[in-house]
Design a protein around this motif. Structure first.
Motif, PDB file in Angstrom:
ATOM      1  N   GLN A  10       0.967  -1.193  -0.010  1.00 50.71           N
ATOM      2  CA  GLN A  10       0.098  -0.121  -0.068  1.00 50.71           C
ATOM      3  C   GLN A  10       0.861   1.312  -0.139  1.00 50.71           C
ATOM      4  O   GLN A  10       0.662   2.108  -0.885  1.00 50.71           O
ATOM      5  CB  GLN A  10      -1.131   0.140   1.117  1.00 50.71           C
ATOM      6  N   ASN A  11       1.910   1.193   0.827  1.00 49.29           N
ATOM      7  CA  ASN A  11       2.730   2.511   0.997  1.00 49.29           C
ATOM      8  C   ASN A  11       3.729   2.549  -0.283  1.00 49.29           C
ATOM      9  O   ASN A  11       4.040   3.592  -0.718  1.00 49.29           O
ATOM     10  CB  ASN A  11       3.787   2.223   2.050  1.00 49.29           C
ATOM     11  N   ASN A  57      -0.872   7.113  -3.083  1.00 52.37           N
ATOM     12  CA  ASN A  57      -2.045   7.464  -3.202  1.00 52.37           C
ATOM     13  C   ASN A  57      -2.169   8.534  -4.337  1.00 52.37           C
ATOM     14  O   ASN A  57      -1.346   8.845  -4.908  1.00 52.37           O
ATOM     15  CB  ASN A  57      -2.689   8.110  -1.606  1.00 52.37           C
ATOM     16  N   LEU A  69      -5.977   6.451  -1.227  1.00 49.97           N
ATOM     17  CA  LEU A  69      -5.090   5.470  -1.312  1.00 49.97           C
ATOM     18  C   LEU A  69      -5.328   4.676  -2.582  1.00 49.97           C
ATOM     19  O   LEU A  69      -6.824   4.511  -3.127  1.00 49.97           O
ATOM     20  CB  LEU A  69      -5.369   4.494  -0.151  1.00 49.97           C
ATOM     21  N   LEU A 125      -4.714   1.770  -3.016  1.00 48.40           N
ATOM     22  CA  LEU A 125      -4.966   0.270  -2.708  1.00 48.40           C
ATOM     23  C   LEU A 125      -5.353   0.014  -1.009  1.00 48.40           C
ATOM     24  O   LEU A 125      -4.386   0.976  -0.566  1.00 48.40           O
ATOM     25  CB  LEU A 125      -3.557  -0.621  -2.837  1.00 48.40           C
ATOM     26  N   ARG A 126      -6.354  -0.615  -0.843  1.00 47.82           N
ATOM     27  CA  ARG A 126      -6.327  -0.799   0.715  1.00 47.82           C
ATOM     28  C   ARG A 126      -5.889  -2.312   0.908  1.00 47.82           C
ATOM     29  O   ARG A 126      -5.998  -3.155   0.120  1.00 47.82           O
ATOM     30  CB  ARG A 126      -7.682  -0.465   1.007  1.00 47.82           C
ATOM     31  N   ARG A 127      -5.658  -2.288   2.135  1.00 40.94           N
ATOM     32  CA  ARG A 127      -4.948  -3.509   2.745  1.00 40.94           C
ATOM     33  C   ARG A 127      -5.688  -4.970   2.560  1.00 40.94           C
ATOM     34  O   ARG A 127      -5.436  -5.922   2.086  1.00 40.94           O
ATOM     35  CB  ARG A 127      -4.582  -3.335   4.034  1.00 40.94           C
TER      36      ARG A 127
END
Length: 131
Positions: A104-105, A109, A122, A124-126
């Motif tokens: 994700q990091n 974003n 973001l 992508l979310r976890r």
């Protein structure tokens, strides 16, 4: 019998890596060699030293891991070297929260502008996973 085979394979792989690192002959291109390491953390040599040099020599190295815990066995310095020298990363759904947060990091974003409203989102979310 299996420990002897692992030892012999480890020597063979190390010799192939050393061959790939030899300086090229003037006027000759580098050999397009691709190494694929499925369980590379069970090998008995420091892969991070080879990663940096072999990228310059146009060799491709594929490292397959299921979790960061496999990289952590190498030590934090080696783990950082491996992660920073791998250009492409494929992450499948079902990874640990630590790997998902790292991905994700890594992806980051984006900024969304809707009229006068500007906000970050973001990419992508976890819990979404990556396909």
């Amino acid at each position: 019998r299996m420990p002897k085979l692992k030892f012999v394979l480890s020597i063979l792989i190390k010799q192939l890596l050393e061959f790939a690192m030899t300086p090229k002959v003037a006027g000759q291109p580098y050999l397009p060699i691709q190494f694929i390491f499925e369980e590379f953390n069970s090998m008995h040599f420091d892969i991070e030293n080879y990663l940096v040099v072999l990228r310059k020599k146009q060799c491709s190295i594929v490292i397959v891991i299921q979790d960061f815990s496999q990289l952590e066995k190498l030590g934090s310095s080696a783990m950082k070297t491996v992660l920073s020298n791998c250009v492409s990363r494929i992450i499948y759904p079902g990874v640990s929260p630590e790997v998902a947060l790292w991905a994700q990091n890594l992806i980051g974003n984006t900024t969304i502008v809707e009229g006068d409203n500007v906000y970050g989102k973001l990419l992508l979310r976890r819990y979404q996973g990556i396909k």
